[in-house]
Write an enzyme that holds these catalytic residues in place. Sequence first.
Site, mmCIF file in Angstrom:
data_model
loop_
_atom_site.group_PDB
_atom_site.id
_atom_site.type_symbol
_atom_site.label_atom_id
_atom_site.label_comp_id
_atom_site.label_asym_id
_atom_site.label_seq_id
_atom_site.Cartn_x
_atom_site.Cartn_y
_atom_site.Cartn_z
ATOM 1 N N LYS A 1 0.692 -0.999 -0.197
ATOM 2 C CA LYS A 1 0.232 0.140 0.182
ATOM 3 C C LYS A 1 0.625 1.245 0.140
ATOM 4 O O LYS A 1 1.619 1.335 0.685
ATOM 5 C CB LYS A 1 -0.952 -0.059 1.209
ATOM 6 C CG LYS A 1 -1.862 -1.517 1.476
ATOM 7 C CD LYS A 1 -2.642 -0.830 2.676
ATOM 8 C CE LYS A 1 -3.731 -0.071 2.834
ATOM 9 N NZ LYS A 1 -4.104 -0.176 3.872
ATOM 10 N N GLU B 1 1.321 -4.513 4.181
ATOM 11 C CA GLU B 1 0.040 -5.645 5.975
ATOM 12 C C GLU B 1 -0.845 -6.407 5.600
ATOM 13 O O GLU B 1 -0.853 -6.856 3.911
ATOM 14 C CB GLU B 1 -1.187 -4.456 6.433
ATOM 15 C CG GLU B 1 -2.153 -3.894 5.024
ATOM 16 C CD GLU B 1 -2.382 -2.500 6.223
ATOM 17 O OE1 GLU B 1 -2.581 -2.059 6.749
ATOM 18 O OE2 GLU B 1 -4.246 -2.415 5.117
ATOM 19 N N HIS C 1 -16.061 -3.085 5.722
ATOM 20 C CA HIS C 1 -14.631 -1.912 5.997
ATOM 21 C C HIS C 1 -16.262 -1.023 7.134
ATOM 22 O O HIS C 1 -17.170 -0.481 7.229
ATOM 23 C CB HIS C 1 -14.945 -0.949 4.899
ATOM 24 C CG HIS C 1 -14.589 0.987 4.970
ATOM 25 N ND1 HIS C 1 -13.401 0.993 4.729
ATOM 26 C CD2 HIS C 1 -15.046 1.412 5.858
ATOM 27 C CE1 HIS C 1 -13.055 2.174 4.461
ATOM 28 N NE2 HIS C 1 -14.616 2.446 5.431
ATOM 29 N N LYS D 1 -16.173 3.737 -2.022
ATOM 30 C CA LYS D 1 -16.983 2.955 -2.302
ATOM 31 C C LYS D 1 -18.073 3.486 -2.771
ATOM 32 O O LYS D 1 -17.848 4.220 -3.481
ATOM 33 C CB LYS D 1 -16.724 3.749 -0.861
ATOM 34 C CG LYS D 1 -15.993 3.790 0.733
ATOM 35 C CD LYS D 1 -15.992 4.668 1.869
ATOM 36 C CE LYS D 1 -14.876 3.774 2.479
ATOM 37 N NZ LYS D 1 -14.174 5.976 2.879
ATOM 38 N N GLU E 1 -6.857 3.126 8.519
ATOM 39 C CA GLU E 1 -6.163 5.053 8.020
ATOM 40 C C GLU E 1 -7.099 5.945 8.547
ATOM 41 O O GLU E 1 -8.611 5.542 9.160
ATOM 42 C CB GLU E 1 -6.003 4.838 6.161
ATOM 43 C CG GLU E 1 -7.345 4.868 5.978
ATOM 44 C CD GLU E 1 -7.696 5.627 4.465
ATOM 45 O OE1 GLU E 1 -6.372 6.148 4.088
ATOM 46 O OE2 GLU E 1 -8.549 5.804 3.814
ATOM 47 N N ASN F 1 -8.720 9.317 7.711
ATOM 48 C CA ASN F 1 -9.124 10.609 6.887
ATOM 49 C C ASN F 1 -9.159 11.868 7.551
ATOM 50 O O ASN F 1 -10.143 12.327 8.293
ATOM 51 C CB ASN F 1 -10.882 9.858 6.064
ATOM 52 C CG ASN F 1 -9.698 8.706 5.571
ATOM 53 O OD1 ASN F 1 -10.626 7.930 4.745
ATOM 54 N ND2 ASN F 1 -9.261 8.408 4.799
ATOM 55 N N ARG G 1 -10.330 15.423 7.237
ATOM 56 C CA ARG G 1 -10.565 15.426 6.257
ATOM 57 C C ARG G 1 -12.460 15.691 6.202
ATOM 58 O O ARG G 1 -12.722 14.529 7.265
ATOM 59 C CB ARG G 1 -10.833 15.434 4.858
ATOM 60 C CG ARG G 1 -11.059 13.792 4.805
ATOM 61 C CD ARG G 1 -11.092 14.038 3.282
ATOM 62 N NE ARG G 1 -10.113 12.904 2.404
ATOM 63 C CZ ARG G 1 -10.452 11.292 2.492
ATOM 64 N NH1 ARG G 1 -12.490 12.187 2.799
ATOM 65 N NH2 ARG G 1 -10.435 10.378 1.771
ATOM 66 N N VAL H 1 -17.181 11.888 2.148
ATOM 67 C CA VAL H 1 -17.638 11.993 1.112
ATOM 68 C C VAL H 1 -19.425 11.186 1.839
ATOM 69 O O VAL H 1 -20.341 11.856 1.791
ATOM 70 C CB VAL H 1 -17.530 10.471 -0.410
ATOM 71 C CG1 VAL H 1 -18.732 10.478 -1.240
ATOM 72 C CG2 VAL H 1 -16.638 11.437 -0.704
ATOM 73 N N ARG I 1 -23.807 6.633 -4.114
ATOM 74 C CA ARG I 1 -23.088 7.551 -4.980
ATOM 75 C C ARG I 1 -23.415 7.407 -6.347
ATOM 76 O O ARG I 1 -23.396 6.136 -6.661
ATOM 77 C CB ARG I 1 -21.634 6.859 -5.145
ATOM 78 C CG ARG I 1 -21.124 7.121 -3.000
ATOM 79 C CD ARG I 1 -19.178 7.280 -3.298
ATOM 80 N NE ARG I 1 -18.986 7.068 -1.669
ATOM 81 C CZ ARG I 1 -18.036 7.220 -1.887
ATOM 82 N NH1 ARG I 1 -16.889 7.952 -3.144
ATOM 83 N NH2 ARG I 1 -17.517 7.479 -0.779
#
Length: 460
Positions: free
Chosen positions: A158, A200, A208, A237, A291, A293, A295, A298, A341
Amino acid sequence: MFEKILVANRGEIAVRIIRACKELNIRTVAVYSEADANSMHVQLADEAICIGGPPASESYLRIDRIISAAEITDVDAIHPGYGFLAENTHFAEVCDSCNIRFIGPSPRAMQSLDDKAISRALAKKVGVPTPPGSESTVEKEQDALAVAKRIGYPVMIKAVAGGGGRGMRVAHNDISLVKGYHTARSEAEKAFGNSGVYIEKYIENPHHIEIQVLGDNKGHIIHLGERDCSIQRRNQKVVEEAPSPLLEHKFRKLRDKIGKAAVKIAEAARYTSAGTVEFIVDNLGNYYFLEFNKRIQVEHPVTEEVTGIDLVRYQIMLAMGEPLRHSQSDIQIKGHAIECRINAEDPFDDFRPSPGRIEMYFQPGGRGVRVDTHAYAGYTIPSMYDSMIGKLIATGNDRREAMDRMNRALSEYMITGIKSNVSFQQAIMQDPNFRRGVYSTSFIEQLLGGARRELIDEKA
Ligand code: ADP
Ligand code: ADP
Ligand code: MG
């Protein structure tokens, strides 16, 4: 109080931010590229400034031009949205040094979570499980092989700077690892300007699950529950929902554990503003940090719908230095929300992007339906940005009501002139396993195996 905010983004998220500002009586400045002169965010903002050519590298990623626009229009703050400069620590520092508030975490918090390997090390340090893997970035082929030998195949290589589902590959043996290691590095260098990669364990068929957090500059951190974003295509996603059916039914005790783990990491980073801590959960209920994010995301609307909290408004209030208005016990999850989405892409042609002019446009509405979009009839979707043209969010008293409402809403959505994934989203909403809430990140791959024929028949 901020009087004026510059929105350093485009598309639906720029519209979302402008709406929040208007409700707070804050004036707005849009910036746009030459390809976005007719875009909705330009029309809705009080002022608009063209900052360059169509490629993002000549406009939405140009720190110098965005700061000039901010100075000319004399704004108090900049909201970066998601993508583009949203997680760029240097940009946040430049804003700081120009006396413009960056609506996001403090530069110090951003540094503590600077890239995925650093965040992973921080999670580990505070005792939050991470998938087995390398200590930090892997600089030599030999080291990559040694890590794989220790943790066992399959593994994932990654990019530390990766995002949006890009910069990741799976290896099943030494040969594919060596090959993947070198290509991943050079791809990461090209795509993100950073060749750093880490390794990893590849967790098979996981879920998720991510936790929304909010932090103020007094050091208080709360979480707003989880979102399940396991419905993905190529690690991106497609559908998100809150709460997670997995945590509702199978692993009820996990919700509290993962929520606390997310807050622990955010506290260790002295995180301020809205952020999301992402985890994967395996079939046995083991959870691993993925991880952070730094911010707005979406899929933030599903959390807004089940908590009643406006996250973008909260980001603005927190950036002004306001303390959190909620304590952890004030957060109550009510009902169920699902987001689809809506992308300009052709599900019958391997999801190939379908930019172009929207001829006819009618969006669903009615009770419990929310559409966050910048699309309208006559709007031309440019080809150089991502293909997401909107988000359809349906809320219900329970999951079944939310799914039925989403189904109804999707059936009303009318977009002509371009191809969209609306029919594909309907296929997901009607899938028996989705309806039962039994799915993993392999769901779409499996669905396409079986349902492709059906989709093609429908087309014929
Ligand atoms: P979310 O985690 O909210 O689903 P995504 O990961 O899909 O968000 O990313 C949101 C947007 O930001 C997408 O347009 C994606 O392409 C973009 N993005 C995220 N991270 C990066 C990155 N490191 N480099 C380029 N684009 C990114
Ligand atoms: P991005 O920055 O692109 O969002 P993430 O690290 O959040 O990257 O991963 C995106 C998706 O890729 C995850 O939601 C998951 O489906 C898959 N993924 C990432 N790491 C692993 C892993 N170690 N094992 C299995 N799947 C993974
Ligand atoms: Mg992610």
